[in-house]
Design an enzyme around this catalytic site. Sequence first.
Site, PDB file in Angstrom:
ATOM      1  N   CYS A 135       0.824  -1.228   0.000  1.00  0.00           N
ATOM      2  CA  CYS A 135       0.000   0.000   0.000  1.00  0.00           C
ATOM      3  C   CYS A 135       0.853   1.272   0.000  1.00  0.00           C
ATOM      4  O   CYS A 135       0.427   2.306  -0.525  1.00  0.00           O
ATOM      5  CB  CYS A 135      -0.940   0.000   1.205  1.00  0.00           C
ATOM      6  SG  CYS A 135      -0.125  -0.401   2.755  1.00  0.00           S
ATOM      7  N   HIS A 169      -2.690   6.938   2.991  1.00  0.00           N
ATOM      8  CA  HIS A 169      -1.228   7.059   3.103  1.00  0.00           C
ATOM      9  C   HIS A 169      -0.784   8.248   2.239  1.00  0.00           C
ATOM     10  O   HIS A 169      -1.028   8.284   1.021  1.00  0.00           O
ATOM     11  CB  HIS A 169      -0.540   5.802   2.575  1.00  0.00           C
ATOM     12  CG  HIS A 169      -0.694   4.583   3.439  1.00  0.00           C
ATOM     13  ND1 HIS A 169      -1.298   4.581   4.673  1.00  0.00           N
ATOM     14  CD2 HIS A 169      -0.270   3.297   3.231  1.00  0.00           C
ATOM     15  CE1 HIS A 169      -1.264   3.347   5.181  1.00  0.00           C
ATOM     16  NE2 HIS A 169      -0.646   2.552   4.324  1.00  0.00           N
TER      17      HIS A 169
HETATM   18  P1  NAP Z   1      -6.340  -8.328   9.818  1.00  0.00           P
HETATM   19  O1  NAP Z   1      -7.341  -7.244   9.993  1.00  0.00           O
HETATM   20  O2  NAP Z   1      -5.531  -8.764  11.007  1.00  0.00           O
HETATM   21  O3  NAP Z   1      -7.140  -9.612   9.234  1.00  0.00           O
HETATM   22  C1  NAP Z   1      -6.517 -10.850   9.101  1.00  0.00           C
HETATM   23  C2  NAP Z   1      -7.426 -11.874   8.447  1.00  0.00           C
HETATM   24  O4  NAP Z   1      -6.687 -13.101   8.359  1.00  0.00           O
HETATM   25  C3  NAP Z   1      -8.710 -12.186   9.218  1.00  0.00           C
HETATM   26  O5  NAP Z   1      -9.739 -12.504   8.332  1.00  0.00           O
HETATM   27  C4  NAP Z   1      -8.310 -13.421  10.020  1.00  0.00           C
HETATM   28  O6  NAP Z   1      -9.396 -14.244  10.364  1.00  0.00           O
HETATM   29  C5  NAP Z   1      -7.455 -14.126   8.984  1.00  0.00           C
HETATM   30  N1  NAP Z   1      -6.598 -15.105   9.636  1.00  0.00           N
HETATM   31  C6  NAP Z   1      -5.808 -14.948  10.709  1.00  0.00           C
HETATM   32  N2  NAP Z   1      -5.223 -16.135  11.035  1.00  0.00           N
HETATM   33  C7  NAP Z   1      -5.673 -17.035  10.131  1.00  0.00           C
HETATM   34  C8  NAP Z   1      -5.463 -18.419   9.938  1.00  0.00           C
HETATM   35  N3  NAP Z   1      -4.691 -19.136  10.763  1.00  0.00           N
HETATM   36  N4  NAP Z   1      -6.081 -19.025   8.905  1.00  0.00           N
HETATM   37  C9  NAP Z   1      -6.888 -18.332   8.074  1.00  0.00           C
HETATM   38  N5  NAP Z   1      -7.144 -17.019   8.222  1.00  0.00           N
HETATM   39  C10 NAP Z   1      -6.538 -16.386   9.234  1.00  0.00           C
HETATM   40  O7  NAP Z   1      -5.285  -7.983   8.695  1.00  0.00           O
HETATM   41  P2  NAP Z   1      -5.453  -6.953   7.424  1.00  0.00           P
HETATM   42  O8  NAP Z   1      -5.004  -5.593   7.795  1.00  0.00           O
HETATM   43  O9  NAP Z   1      -6.795  -7.143   6.851  1.00  0.00           O
HETATM   44  O10 NAP Z   1      -4.335  -7.506   6.445  1.00  0.00           O
HETATM   45  C11 NAP Z   1      -4.483  -8.751   5.771  1.00  0.00           C
HETATM   46  C12 NAP Z   1      -3.307  -8.937   4.836  1.00  0.00           C
HETATM   47  O11 NAP Z   1      -3.306  -7.891   3.863  1.00  0.00           O
HETATM   48  C13 NAP Z   1      -1.956  -8.864   5.556  1.00  0.00           C
HETATM   49  O12 NAP Z   1      -1.079  -9.766   4.937  1.00  0.00           O
HETATM   50  C14 NAP Z   1      -1.520  -7.436   5.310  1.00  0.00           C
HETATM   51  O13 NAP Z   1      -0.124  -7.312   5.346  1.00  0.00           O
HETATM   52  C15 NAP Z   1      -2.061  -7.188   3.905  1.00  0.00           C
HETATM   53  N6  NAP Z   1      -2.299  -5.774   3.575  1.00  0.00           N
HETATM   54  C16 NAP Z   1      -2.947  -4.939   4.425  1.00  0.00           C
HETATM   55  C17 NAP Z   1      -3.162  -3.608   4.032  1.00  0.00           C
HETATM   56  C18 NAP Z   1      -3.909  -2.642   4.890  1.00  0.00           C
HETATM   57  O14 NAP Z   1      -3.989  -1.459   4.483  1.00  0.00           O
HETATM   58  N7  NAP Z   1      -4.467  -3.039   6.031  1.00  0.00           N
HETATM   59  C19 NAP Z   1      -2.713  -3.164   2.812  1.00  0.00           C
HETATM   60  C20 NAP Z   1      -2.076  -4.051   1.956  1.00  0.00           C
HETATM   61  C21 NAP Z   1      -1.877  -5.356   2.358  1.00  0.00           C
HETATM   62  P3  NAP Z   1     -10.049 -14.200  11.857  1.00  0.00           P
HETATM   63  O15 NAP Z   1     -10.844 -12.940  11.914  1.00  0.00           O
HETATM   64  O16 NAP Z   1     -10.880 -15.407  11.890  1.00  0.00           O
HETATM   65  O17 NAP Z   1      -8.908 -14.208  12.834  1.00  0.00           O
END
Ligand code: NAP
Length: 361
Positions: free
Chosen positions: A158, A251
């Site tokens: 991002c 950002h």
């Molecule tokens: P988040 O809010 O912590 O959400 C994580 C997700 O992963 C939830 O759906 C969670 O499910 C699931 N998860 C966790 N442990 C798991 C497991 N053992 N098996 C299957 N699913 C599992 O994270 P996020 O901010 O959405 O980010 C998700 C990904 O996108 C990350 O890799 C991050 O680096 C990337 N990303 C984020 C952004 C951003 O702006 N936030 C931008 C670009 C990329 P539960 O709810 O059931 O725990």
Amino acid sequence: MTAKLKVGVVGATGMVGQRFISLLAAHPWFELACVAASPQSAGKPYAEAVAGRWSLPGAVPANAARLTVLDAAQVEQVAGQVDFVFCAVDLAKDATATLEEAYAKRETPVVSNNSAHRWTADVPMMIPEVNDGHAQVIDAQRRRLGTTRGFISVKPNCSIQSYVPALHPLRDFGLTKVAVCTYQAVSGAGKTLESWPEMVDNVIPFIKGEEEKSEQEPLKVWGSVSDGRVVNAALPRITAQCVRVPVSDGHLAAVFVAFERKPSKEQILEAWRAYAGTPQALKLPSAPSPFLNYLEDDARPQTKLDRDAGNGQAVSLGRLRPDTVFDWKFVALSHNTVRGAAGGAVLTAELLKAQGYLTAK
Ligand code: NAP
């Protein structure tokens, strides 16, 4: 009208997953058919799984609320219901890479937010307006995976999604050096200001791994395709500092840039004004038009006022002026969970459908 493609969201309950759910609530080409997350959420109706942590305005969309969350590791079960998946799980890199490959090998294309496969040479890492041609490496990837339709496509981090689009139309002037300082919202860490109270009235000058991504990923995005692989561009040299700031979404980047053939201010503004990519030419449903918005007011772009430009898919630019060390400096803004995450992935999927890589099973 052709039928919509059935899509699953893996990691549907998280910050990025919720954005996917909201963007898919009324998508003209894609129909949400399945949601998956960790075993903690599996078995619950989606609305219950996100109760107390739904972070977007309004209620959980009705088409998602009633779906039962599946365990993302149950690849057969998820893949059996969809034509392709978006992936936004928060897992260790190796586990994410393995999970995404399992879906691809089960002939279910993956359009991913995760970083696990960004450096796999036959996995395209696309900003659809910048390097849509990289999709051609999917053919080589399918040969490696032994699939006929399964593949993985990723989007870059991002942090780079404001300044790479801004610099892209300026590459004709021989871009040599870039210094960038990013001011990144808390949603980039999967948090809100409520769930991360330490961020209120605070700035944290460190985001693990972010500076490396900000310096290196643009070189793959600007790379060339050779023999079924993306070969990184050699230039520009990029140095980055990434800072977390108390902002919910958006950002902002302060950018300094040097050229082999220094353009005039008018040439830069014209290059930005005229720039449109393949998504605009194809009028893809989520393509912003214009893609790059230059704002004349010295106090713009601002995160709160400008992050939603083009439904969060456009890039806002401002404060273009001469620099004392580099040639020019300016400010760039993009919405990190829309253009920088779920929205960028949805636009990528629209492009891949238009290019014939995403089809009904
Ligand atoms: P988040 O809010 O912590 O959400 C994580 C997700 O992963 C939830 O759906 C969670 O499910 C699931 N998860 C966790 N442990 C798991 C497991 N053992 N098996 C299957 N699913 C599992 O994270 P996020 O901010 O959405 O980010 C998700 C990904 O996108 C990350 O890799 C991050 O680096 C990337 N990303 C984020 C952004 C951003 O702006 N936030 C931008 C670009 C990329 P539960 O709810 O059931 O725990």
